[in-house]
Write a protein that holds these residues in place. Sequence first.
Motif, PDB file in Angstrom:
ATOM      1  N   LYS A 176       3.975   2.517  -4.493  1.00 33.27           N
ATOM      2  CA  LYS A 176       4.179   1.369  -3.556  1.00 33.27           C
ATOM      3  C   LYS A 176       5.389   0.371  -4.110  1.00 33.27           C
ATOM      4  O   LYS A 176       5.866  -0.458  -3.505  1.00 33.27           O
ATOM      5  CB  LYS A 176       3.101   0.451  -3.503  1.00 33.27           C
ATOM      6  CG  LYS A 176       1.785   1.060  -2.622  1.00 33.27           C
ATOM      7  CD  LYS A 176       0.671   0.355  -2.659  1.00 33.27           C
ATOM      8  CE  LYS A 176      -0.383   1.134  -2.153  1.00 33.27           C
ATOM      9  NZ  LYS A 176      -1.627   0.191  -1.745  1.00 33.27           N
ATOM     10  N   THR A 177       5.933   0.841  -5.263  1.00 28.91           N
ATOM     11  CA  THR A 177       6.887  -0.114  -6.012  1.00 28.91           C
ATOM     12  C   THR A 177       7.633   0.951  -6.829  1.00 28.91           C
ATOM     13  O   THR A 177       7.561   2.041  -7.067  1.00 28.91           O
ATOM     14  CB  THR A 177       6.456  -1.101  -6.712  1.00 28.91           C
ATOM     15  OG1 THR A 177       7.460  -1.811  -7.018  1.00 28.91           O
ATOM     16  CG2 THR A 177       5.519  -0.896  -7.680  1.00 28.91           C
ATOM     17  N   ASN A 264       0.474  -8.911  -1.460  1.00 32.11           N
ATOM     18  CA  ASN A 264       1.271  -7.483  -1.595  1.00 32.11           C
ATOM     19  C   ASN A 264       1.300  -6.968  -3.130  1.00 32.11           C
ATOM     20  O   ASN A 264       1.117  -5.624  -3.683  1.00 32.11           O
ATOM     21  CB  ASN A 264       2.418  -7.338  -1.094  1.00 32.11           C
ATOM     22  CG  ASN A 264       3.032  -5.900  -1.004  1.00 32.11           C
ATOM     23  OD1 ASN A 264       2.495  -4.921  -0.700  1.00 32.11           O
ATOM     24  ND2 ASN A 264       4.368  -5.788  -1.535  1.00 32.11           N
ATOM     25  N   VAL A 275      -2.775   1.782  -8.248  1.00 34.07           N
ATOM     26  CA  VAL A 275      -2.852   2.432  -6.910  1.00 34.07           C
ATOM     27  C   VAL A 275      -4.085   3.156  -6.918  1.00 34.07           C
ATOM     28  O   VAL A 275      -4.518   3.925  -7.661  1.00 34.07           O
ATOM     29  CB  VAL A 275      -1.633   3.536  -6.598  1.00 34.07           C
ATOM     30  CG1 VAL A 275      -1.787   4.382  -5.249  1.00 34.07           C
ATOM     31  CG2 VAL A 275      -0.373   2.663  -6.827  1.00 34.07           C
ATOM     32  N   ALA A 296      10.014   3.226  -4.930  1.00 32.83           N
ATOM     33  CA  ALA A 296       9.008   2.919  -3.727  1.00 32.83           C
ATOM     34  C   ALA A 296       9.033   4.014  -2.717  1.00 32.83           C
ATOM     35  O   ALA A 296      10.128   4.472  -2.052  1.00 32.83           O
ATOM     36  CB  ALA A 296       9.211   1.466  -3.371  1.00 32.83           C
TER      37      ALA A 296
END
Length: 471
Positions: A176-177, A264, A275, A296
Amino acid sequence: HAHEAKLQLIAYNNDFEVFAEADPFSVGNNSGILTHFTWLDTFKPLRSGKVTVSLIVGTNGIRQTLDEPTREGIYAFALQPQFSGRGRIIFSVETEKGESEIIVDGISVFSDSHSAEHDAEDKEITSSSGVVFTKEQSWKTDFATDFPKREPFGQVIKTTALIKPTPGGEIVVSSKTNGIVSFPDNSVLEGKTVTAGQILFSVSGSELAENNIAVRFAEAKSNFEKAEADYNRLRELAEEKIISDRELRQAKNQYENAKAVYDNLENFSSGGQNVFSPMNGYIKQLFVSNGMYLEAGQPVLSIAQNNTLMLHADVQQKYLPVLDSIRSANIRTLHDNKTYSSQELNGRILSVGKSVHTNNFLIPVVLQIENKSGILTGSFVELYLKTVTNSQALTVPNTALLEEQGIYSVFVQVTPELFEKQEVKTGTTDGLKTEILHGLSKEDRIVTKGAVLVKLAQNTGALDAHSGHVH
């Protein structure tokens, strides 16, 4: 006489097979009746239960009751008939499952023993080429007999199918990053079971000079806390009409924006952003190694569920006219050589292709099954696609067939302990059953399980039909 002839009494009802060897019946003489009781659902012996035998001639009858078997599955009765004539024997069985009655018609009681013995000799069931397989032998093995079935049997398309997960049964989990990926100790391995909500990996940018997620998280947290404090303070002032609604709305907007950014990044820990697994399943594939730098959105691993599977098969174009009449299938797994019907696996035909693949010119057929038999995704199975039909065929289970150099045969029952090998001509098979073109009628009771064991008994040359019993 070379040997004392025995009467062989054979009868069936819905529960039992009864096979008895009896001394000929004559008035005033004791006749032993050695009786084998076999459960038809399992072909195992009757291990306990009360059995009454009745010999009825006209309106006269004699009976004997045994509360337990003499030996497992065997009841040794002895009757002394008092009247001659035609009659019948009735076996009444009482077990935990209930009561059952088996009737043997056509019993003759003679006035003298000499006539009775001659009658028994005339009625003795023999076979010059028969194979002896005693009840005691069959009870110890996976054995069964049954009649061939006349049933609808349409065209069968045999092919292979590739096992794939269902579209919703596999999920790719991505980063996600940006940052460095870190896996927990030995818990993230291909094939490992995971549960929904379990931490799979973390992505940390705390050691990066640019785009450092730890800095971004600290900044987001600070901004959120400041915006929250400002908003709460201005709300109190607004209630006292010290500030305008416009200023309050502006503070609320800044607070909500700061909260969205902070939320977030909220599952960020000191070890990085965690995660979690989105579902129960197992790790199918890892795309990255521990310590790699991720962007990401970059795929990290895939999670699959094996509960429901897709079977992707291709069939030749010549079968196009019958593809729409495919209603079911049988599936043979190659790892354990077992065959399952699509009904057993709650299977259904999902789609039949309306065009051919450009690379192999075959028509795709897709099925869905529940994985009750340990089938692995990525493996292949043999597939027998069955079409619906109005035509009838005589069929036998594949387990009944013996094959020697391309010639097929079955064992036909002469008595429950004597079997004759019968050559048959076979038609198509659906993986579980095979069509018999000739060599068999539906009145022939055949060995449906354990045919190979009867063949082994034939090879050892057992000839004495009474070898398994004590008379």
